[in-house]
Design an enzyme around this catalytic site. Structure first.
Site, PDB file in Angstrom:
ATOM      1  N   PHE A  33       0.938  -0.983  -0.104  1.00 16.01           N
ATOM      2  CA  PHE A  33       0.274  -0.273   0.210  1.00 16.01           C
ATOM      3  C   PHE A  33       0.889   1.206  -0.125  1.00 16.01           C
ATOM      4  CE2 PHE A  33      -1.413   3.131   2.886  1.00 16.01           C
ATOM      5  CZ  PHE A  33      -2.608   3.778   2.410  1.00 16.01           C
ATOM      6  N   SER A  99       4.074  -6.251   2.963  1.00 12.34           N
ATOM      7  CA  SER A  99       3.331  -5.297   2.874  1.00 12.34           C
ATOM      8  C   SER A  99       1.756  -5.649   2.861  1.00 12.34           C
ATOM      9  CB  SER A  99       3.797  -3.691   3.037  1.00 12.34           C
ATOM     10  OG  SER A  99       3.144  -2.933   4.159  1.00 12.34           O
ATOM     11  N   MET A 100       0.679  -5.201   2.586  1.00 13.58           N
ATOM     12  CA  MET A 100      -0.398  -4.920   1.995  1.00 13.58           C
ATOM     13  C   MET A 100      -0.320  -6.021   0.933  1.00 13.58           C
ATOM     14  SD  MET A 100      -3.751  -2.520   1.033  1.00 13.58           S
ATOM     15  CE  MET A 100      -4.859  -3.371   0.840  1.00 13.58           C
TER      16      MET A 100
END
Length: 283
Positions: A33, A99-100
């Protein structure tokens, strides 16, 4: 530009932009993100040089992909990934998420299994569960997520600056592991995402991945910096490692959240070493 259609919204198709380069066993890389596949350039170069085929794509709402007004949850994201895997007929895949993007990896394996996947890599992971709950007291207070969304609504571009600060830890790394130009480039890539995707993705961060973890029966590499200011290491990677019998945790001392850029050499070595290991028997 290559696209794969994953759905429709009113009269328009929901298309995902992807890039597919090189040859050899496939590696699918899923970005964090609020960026897009362009942020993988340091990893795709190393993987292609090592003889792997690399596939990156922009999550819905990000980069060159369609920007629908719905679908910003991990069941939908995993379904989008499944369409890509099926349309390209990928097998013996290494899934790499940052991450995301680790959410797609874990939810895909939880919902669709590992028939097409041989290994997985989670960089700066979101798991096991970021949001605090009665059965997850180690998590982050949910009011923090509301604050992020309020800031996005008020001034998304100012929020992106604060996010990039947390992503790179510039007080420690600017001029050393990240240049001002690379910082600005990441900001610009993040600005390409839709306001709706940026806002709604914060809801997705709060999803509970603990039910997915026991379903993962392939080797998993976890790499995270212990100075991660986006997804705090004690809440995420440090907890996740012991929860995954098939997982190996590598902690990068002093590293921030954005390790695919700031610590690309260390990440690439860990990933390539992991991919050279003999595959373990599935449970």
């Amino acid at each position: 530009m290559p696209f794969i259609t994953v759905g429709t919204e009113n009269s328009a198709p929901i298309d995902l932009y992807y890039e597919d380069h090189g040859s050899g066993k496939p590696v699918v890389l899923i970005h964090g993100f609020p960026f897009n596949g362009a942020t993988w350039e340091k990893e795709t170069r190393a993987l292609q040089n090592a003889g792997y085929r690399t596939i990156t794509y922009d999550r819905r709402g990000n980069g060159n992909s369609a920007q629908p007004a719905f679908g910003y949850d991990y069941n939908t994201f995993a379904a989008d990934l499944d369409v890509l895997m099926t349309e390209l007929d990928l097998n013996e895949v290494t899934l790499i998420g940052h991450s995301m993007g680790t959410g797609e990896v874990v939810r895909y394996l939880g919902n669709y299994g590992s028939q097409r996947v041989s290994r997985a890599v989670l960089l700066s992971p979101l798991q096991p569960m970021l949001a605090k709950a009665s059965d997850n007291p180690e998590g982050v207070d949910r009011s923090l997520f509301k604050g992020f969304q309020d800031a996005i609504i008020k001034d998304r571009f100012a929020y992106l600056t604060s996010f990039c600060d947390a992503f790179f830890n510039p007080d420690q790394n600017m001029g050393k592991r990240v240049s001002e130009e690379a910082y600005r480039a990441h900001w610009q890539i993040g600005a390409m995402a839709s306001g709706k995707a940026t806002h709604d993705s914060v809801d997705a961060w709060q999803e509970d991945f603990r039910p997915d973890l026991p379903k993962i029966n392939i080797p998993v590499l976890i790499v995270q910096g212990d100075q991660d200011r986006v997804l705090p290491y004690p809440v995420t990677g440090q907890r996740l490692g012991p929860m995954m019998p098939s997982g190996t945790l590598i902690t990068l001392k002093g590293a921030p959240h954005g390790i695919p850029w700031t610590h690309a050499d260390e990440v690439n070595k860990a990933v390539l070493d992991f991919m050279k290991q003999p595959a373990k028997a599935r449970a």
